[in-house]
Motif scaffolding. Structure first.
Motif, PDB file in Angstrom:
ATOM      1  N   VAL A 122       0.578  -4.984   9.444  1.00  0.00           N
ATOM      2  CA  VAL A 122       0.971  -3.865   8.613  1.00  0.00           C
ATOM      3  C   VAL A 122      -0.245  -2.979   8.425  1.00  0.00           C
ATOM      4  CG1 VAL A 122       1.927  -3.154   6.402  1.00  0.00           C
ATOM      5  CG2 VAL A 122       2.663  -5.311   7.430  1.00  0.00           C
ATOM      6  N   ARG A 123      -0.162  -1.775   8.960  1.00  0.00           N
ATOM      7  CA  ARG A 123      -1.278  -0.827   8.868  1.00  0.00           C
ATOM      8  C   ARG A 123      -0.913   0.242   7.837  1.00  0.00           C
ATOM      9  NH1 ARG A 123      -5.468  -0.113  12.041  1.00  0.00           N
ATOM     10  NH2 ARG A 123      -4.606  -1.395  13.690  1.00  0.00           N
ATOM     11  N   PHE A 124      -1.858   0.491   6.911  1.00  0.00           N
ATOM     12  CA  PHE A 124      -1.629   1.498   5.880  1.00  0.00           C
ATOM     13  C   PHE A 124      -2.976   2.058   5.454  1.00  0.00           C
ATOM     14  CE2 PHE A 124      -2.602  -2.327   3.784  1.00  0.00           C
ATOM     15  CZ  PHE A 124      -3.018  -2.060   2.503  1.00  0.00           C
ATOM     16  N   ASP A 125      -2.967   3.032   4.532  1.00  0.00           N
ATOM     17  CA  ASP A 125      -4.195   3.745   4.180  1.00  0.00           C
ATOM     18  C   ASP A 125      -5.115   2.994   3.228  1.00  0.00           C
ATOM     19  OD1 ASP A 125      -2.897   3.978   1.752  1.00  0.00           O
ATOM     20  OD2 ASP A 125      -3.002   6.169   1.674  1.00  0.00           O
ATOM     21  N   GLY A 126      -4.724   1.825   2.748  1.00  0.00           N
ATOM     22  CA  GLY A 126      -5.586   1.030   1.888  1.00  0.00           C
ATOM     23  C   GLY A 126      -5.430   1.337   0.407  1.00  0.00           C
ATOM     24  N   SER A 127      -4.367   2.048   0.035  1.00  0.00           N
ATOM     25  CA  SER A 127      -4.139   2.350  -1.378  1.00  0.00           C
ATOM     26  C   SER A 127      -3.006   1.477  -1.908  1.00  0.00           C
ATOM     27  CB  SER A 127      -3.792   3.822  -1.570  1.00  0.00           C
ATOM     28  OG  SER A 127      -2.506   4.094  -1.055  1.00  0.00           O
ATOM     29  N   ASP A 163      -0.667   2.431  -3.896  1.00  0.00           N
ATOM     30  CA  ASP A 163       0.586   3.187  -3.867  1.00  0.00           C
ATOM     31  C   ASP A 163       1.292   3.086  -2.523  1.00  0.00           C
ATOM     32  OD1 ASP A 163       0.303   3.996  -6.492  1.00  0.00           O
ATOM     33  OD2 ASP A 163      -0.773   5.824  -5.953  1.00  0.00           O
ATOM     34  N   GLU A 164       0.549   2.962  -1.450  1.00  0.00           N
ATOM     35  CA  GLU A 164       1.186   2.801  -0.145  1.00  0.00           C
ATOM     36  C   GLU A 164       1.486   1.333   0.153  1.00  0.00           C
ATOM     37  OE1 GLU A 164       0.512   3.813   4.539  1.00  0.00           O
ATOM     38  OE2 GLU A 164      -0.443   5.099   3.045  1.00  0.00           O
ATOM     39  N   TRP A 165       0.675   0.421  -0.382  1.00  0.00           N
ATOM     40  CA  TRP A 165       0.877  -1.009  -0.159  1.00  0.00           C
ATOM     41  C   TRP A 165       2.150  -1.516  -0.828  1.00  0.00           C
ATOM     42  CZ3 TRP A 165       0.972  -5.048  -3.737  1.00  0.00           C
ATOM     43  CH2 TRP A 165       0.956  -6.329  -3.187  1.00  0.00           C
ATOM     44  N   ARG A 166       2.425  -1.015  -2.031  1.00  0.00           N
ATOM     45  CA  ARG A 166       3.531  -1.527  -2.832  1.00  0.00           C
ATOM     46  C   ARG A 166       4.883  -1.454  -2.130  1.00  0.00           C
ATOM     47  NH1 ARG A 166       5.102   0.595  -8.879  1.00  0.00           N
ATOM     48  NH2 ARG A 166       6.875  -0.777  -9.131  1.00  0.00           N
ATOM     49  N   PRO A 167       5.307  -0.295  -1.580  1.00  0.00           N
ATOM     50  CA  PRO A 167       6.617  -0.290  -0.896  1.00  0.00           C
ATOM     51  C   PRO A 167       6.624  -1.139   0.379  1.00  0.00           C
ATOM     52  CG  PRO A 167       5.574   1.873  -0.745  1.00  0.00           C
ATOM     53  CD  PRO A 167       4.736   1.053  -1.655  1.00  0.00           C
ATOM     54  N   LEU A 168       5.475  -1.228   1.059  1.00  0.00           N
ATOM     55  CA  LEU A 168       5.410  -2.079   2.250  1.00  0.00           C
ATOM     56  C   LEU A 168       5.601  -3.542   1.860  1.00  0.00           C
ATOM     57  CD1 LEU A 168       2.399  -0.378   4.056  1.00  0.00           C
ATOM     58  CD2 LEU A 168       4.810  -0.252   4.705  1.00  0.00           C
ATOM     59  N   ALA A 169       4.941  -3.945   0.771  1.00  0.00           N
ATOM     60  CA  ALA A 169       5.088  -5.321   0.300  1.00  0.00           C
ATOM     61  C   ALA A 169       6.526  -5.591  -0.126  1.00  0.00           C
ATOM     62  CB  ALA A 169       4.125  -5.579  -0.854  1.00  0.00           C
ATOM     63  N   ARG A 170       7.155  -4.615  -0.773  1.00  0.00           N
ATOM     64  CA  ARG A 170       8.552  -4.776  -1.200  1.00  0.00           C
ATOM     65  C   ARG A 170       9.462  -4.964   0.011  1.00  0.00           C
ATOM     66  NH1 ARG A 170      11.472  -4.048  -5.648  1.00  0.00           N
ATOM     67  NH2 ARG A 170       9.756  -3.196  -6.845  1.00  0.00           N
ATOM     68  N   ASP A 171       9.237  -4.190   1.063  1.00  0.00           N
ATOM     69  CA  ASP A 171      10.050  -4.327   2.274  1.00  0.00           C
ATOM     70  C   ASP A 171       9.867  -5.701   2.914  1.00  0.00           C
ATOM     71  OD1 ASP A 171      10.965  -1.758   1.885  1.00  0.00           O
ATOM     72  OD2 ASP A 171       9.624  -0.864   3.385  1.00  0.00           O
ATOM     73  N   LEU A 172       8.621  -6.158   2.947  1.00  0.00           N
ATOM     74  CA  LEU A 172       8.350  -7.483   3.517  1.00  0.00           C
ATOM     75  C   LEU A 172       9.000  -8.581   2.681  1.00  0.00           C
ATOM     76  CD1 LEU A 172       4.610  -6.996   4.483  1.00  0.00           C
ATOM     77  CD2 LEU A 172       6.499  -7.348   6.071  1.00  0.00           C
ATOM     78  N   LEU A 207      -3.797  -4.416   7.595  1.00  0.00           N
ATOM     79  CA  LEU A 207      -4.857  -3.645   8.247  1.00  0.00           C
ATOM     80  C   LEU A 207      -5.039  -2.319   7.523  1.00  0.00           C
ATOM     81  CD1 LEU A 207      -3.755  -4.226  11.945  1.00  0.00           C
ATOM     82  CD2 LEU A 207      -5.564  -5.413  10.699  1.00  0.00           C
ATOM     83  N   ASN A 208      -6.252  -2.069   7.068  1.00  0.00           N
ATOM     84  CA  ASN A 208      -6.571  -0.805   6.394  1.00  0.00           C
ATOM     85  C   ASN A 208      -6.948   0.246   7.417  1.00  0.00           C
ATOM     86  OD1 ASN A 208      -6.233  -2.067   3.977  1.00  0.00           O
ATOM     87  ND2 ASN A 208      -8.405  -2.284   3.540  1.00  0.00           N
ATOM     88  N   GLY A 209      -6.293   1.387   7.348  1.00  0.00           N
ATOM     89  CA  GLY A 209      -6.662   2.556   8.147  1.00  0.00           C
ATOM     90  C   GLY A 209      -6.890   2.283   9.611  1.00  0.00           C
ATOM     91  N   ASP A 210      -8.141   2.446  10.055  1.00  0.00           N
ATOM     92  CA  ASP A 210      -8.458   2.297  11.470  1.00  0.00           C
ATOM     93  C   ASP A 210      -9.075   0.945  11.788  1.00  0.00           C
ATOM     94  OD1 ASP A 210     -10.776   2.735  10.107  1.00  0.00           O
ATOM     95  OD2 ASP A 210     -11.574   4.228  11.496  1.00  0.00           O
ATOM     96  N   ALA A 211      -8.802  -0.073  10.988  1.00  0.00           N
ATOM     97  CA  ALA A 211      -9.307  -1.416  11.271  1.00  0.00           C
ATOM     98  C   ALA A 211      -8.725  -1.890  12.601  1.00  0.00           C
ATOM     99  CB  ALA A 211      -8.931  -2.373  10.150  1.00  0.00           C
TER     100      ALA A 211
END
Length: 146
Positions: free
Chosen positions: A4-9, A11-20, A33-37
């Motif tokens: 799961v790649r996201f911007d590291g905030s 606010d963006e992590w929360r809906p991704l975690a909810r979907d998972l 994975l944060n940003g360009d990791a």
């Protein structure tokens, strides 16, 4: 393994975690994975499974959500995995996951305490100094959290 790649905030992590959580993806099956990791060498991206029909209800106490948001400010490589693991355990009915006596709960509370301590130090010890340069702001201040 789900990457799961996201911007590291938070606010963006929360809906991704909810979907998972809705899809029933266990914590050991997720790599955050944060940003360009860079991605892991031996991991393949897998599509998320569809949530069950109907999707299971996800209930998170407000206090836990506030603690997770505060702990998300603690800079560590495993912060998103820890937060998701705690969420997973709470949704599965294991309410002890957010208590100090639990290994994950203990780490959560240590991180919240560290973030609060640094915020206090920012407010208590930040001092402004007059700037002597003509093209700079009138006052300068610097704070570097631990």
């Amino acid at each position: 393994m789900h990457q799961v790649r996201f911007d590291g905030s938070f606010d963006e992590w929360r809906p991704l975690a909810r979907d998972l959580l809705a899809a029933g993806v266990e914590p050991h099956q997720v790599e955050w994975l944060n940003g360009d990791a860079p991605s892991s060498l031996f991991t393949q991206c897998a599509d998320l499974p569809e949530p069950g029909n109907p999707p299971r209800p996800i209930r998170i106490p407000r206090q836990l959500l506030a603690e997770l948001e505060m702990a998300a400010r603690f800079r560590s490589d495993d912060r998103w995995a820890l937060l998701y693991r705690i969420l997973w355990r709470v949704v599965e009915g294991e309410r002890t996951a957010c208590l100090v006596g639990d290994i994950d709960g203990s780490e959560l509370h240590l991180r919240v305490k560290a973030v609060r301590r640094e915020a206090h130090h920012l407010h208590a010890f930040l001092r402004f100094s007059p700037s002597e340069a003509s093209d700079a702001p009138d006052y300068l201040a610097w704070f570097e959290p631990a």
